[in-house]
Design a protein around this motif. Sequence first.
Motif, mmCIF file in Angstrom:
data_model
loop_
_atom_site.group_PDB
_atom_site.id
_atom_site.type_symbol
_atom_site.label_atom_id
_atom_site.label_comp_id
_atom_site.label_asym_id
_atom_site.label_seq_id
_atom_site.Cartn_x
_atom_site.Cartn_y
_atom_site.Cartn_z
ATOM 1 N N TYR A 42 0.826 -1.203 0.000
ATOM 2 C CA TYR A 42 0.000 0.000 0.000
ATOM 3 C C TYR A 42 0.864 1.259 0.000
ATOM 4 N N TYR A 46 -0.411 6.154 1.299
ATOM 5 C CA TYR A 46 -1.620 5.695 0.605
ATOM 6 C C TYR A 46 -2.805 6.644 0.797
ATOM 7 N N LYS A 198 -8.627 6.426 -4.455
ATOM 8 C CA LYS A 198 -7.579 5.835 -5.281
ATOM 9 C C LYS A 198 -7.465 6.579 -6.613
ATOM 10 N N SER A 208 1.703 -1.485 -8.023
ATOM 11 C CA SER A 208 0.671 -1.087 -7.080
ATOM 12 C C SER A 208 -0.667 -1.705 -7.424
#
Length: 579
Positions: A42, A46, A198, A208
């Motif tokens: 992560y 993040y 995201k 990722s």
Amino acid sequence: VFLCLYKMICVFLVATYTDGQPTESAEWFCKWLEEASTDFRYGKTYLKGMRYAVFGLGNSVYVGHYNTVSKNIDKWLWMLSAARIMTRGEGDCNVVKSRHGSVQADFQAWKTKFLNRLQALAKGEKKACSGKCKKGSCKNKKKHKEEAEDSHSLAEKNNSEEELMESSSDAESSAEEEKSHGSVIDMEDLGNVMNRMKKAKVKTKPCSSTVLTYRYKLIGSHSGVKLCRWTKSMLRGRGGCYKHTFYGIESHRCMETTPSLACANKCVFCWRHHTNPVGTEWSWKMDPAEKIIQEAVENHKNMIRQFRGVPGVRPERFEEGLTVKHCALSLVGEPIMYPEINSFLRLLHQQNISSFLVTNAQFPEEIRSLVPVTQLYVSVDASTKDSLKKIDRPLFKDFWQRFLDSLRALGEKQQRTVYRLTLVKAWNVDELKAYADLIALGQPDFIEVKGVTYCGESSASSLTMANVPWHEEVIYFVQQLANLLPDYEIACEHEHSNCLLLAHHKFKVDGEWWTWIDYERFQELIQEYEESGGTKIFSAMDYMAKTPIWAIFGARERGFDPSDTRFQRKNKTKDISGC
């Protein structure tokens, strides 16, 4: 437990339950957040850019666990680079020690400070500074840095003070107003919030993309386990999944896992939104099968243990749920890619755990070399080369030949085999003749036909709710397909899952269906098979069991087990006669 959201400012109001655990609705989020905070995949930044505040509800009588959940959430968010907009607040149900006399008063006092803080942010206020911070001599350097990070004015994002205050409505505001402002969402819908976060982040390196969604418990370097919602449902006596209806699976004793997170397809309807890695061959450091099973079972049991004492959970089912009886190898990815898949399956059987393995029909040789499993699936998501390429988006260039060879390999198996068809409206529901040809190729024992489940907006798929067929449309499709298959007939239905089962006539004995599985008999047969070195072959007919009346297509229950109670939304029960 709920989440208050305005743009990138989140407010978490969380309670601490028995033994310092989160409440049921916050359980999955806390698990995800804890794992993400320590998972290198992560990254420590993040949640950078997200601002938050936390208020905890607890009781100081429980000294060792007082407001543990709020403390942990605050810590995990900070570890992922989210920024606090104010100090964490605590409400105490112990009126003797409550700072303001009651937990309600504690919250009101904190809320006043919170709203003042929002007003300050909306105005973009900044404290005066001596100007010596750059020289390192300002005593308030750290404080000014935090305030500078927090005070990115919401005006820069075209948000006025009035808009911000409206979104921070008091408890008296109606649910509809909250919904229209987008200020309050249920914890179960937080996945959509995380997806937006995201998308807002700068694109990172390709690796990722291997990050799994928040609901998984990662194992080693390439495996995972997850608690299925049907497991939770059956623990409460609210019904099992369609595999319970079709084959007698005890959903509260079923472990959903995979020894391979990677997949060779990128299906448009994948509910994992392609957060797992993709590949056409094994390229990861391999964990031993013993380690994967041991950790999968232990993690599964730990997730079940969190339901101890939860209102509605049946005590006898809770105790049963602590012993895994079934394993659904369909969590994510392609389990058959795992080089030690046969060892994995043997270890399951040695622990008296049944095996339901799903493959995407791209590895025909691996199917041929597979040891017997309780039930082997292939996903048949389309019936022509063009539609399969469009729906499954396979990585192999020779995907169609691999697909056909996989179906032929399935037809060579002696144990129970299944075609799994996922209907996507306007994509693959008009290929009846082609489907019938593919069924003749692999001659499966059963054919599951299920309407696609819409999993929300995703950059990985263009599907919408318009692509989800109604249950009546699924029934019509299956009836038309059955007309082209003289050896098959509709056997079972699970209305809740929008799913029907076509079964070969050999499972209809003296006019009665025997689609269920005698799991104890299977364990005896697989033991004899292993002891004979694989020479004592057994067939699907050797471990079948009679299907109950309520599971049969046309029954008034429509696939819902009458020993359970069906719950509709808003906690309204519905008599099975109306299901």
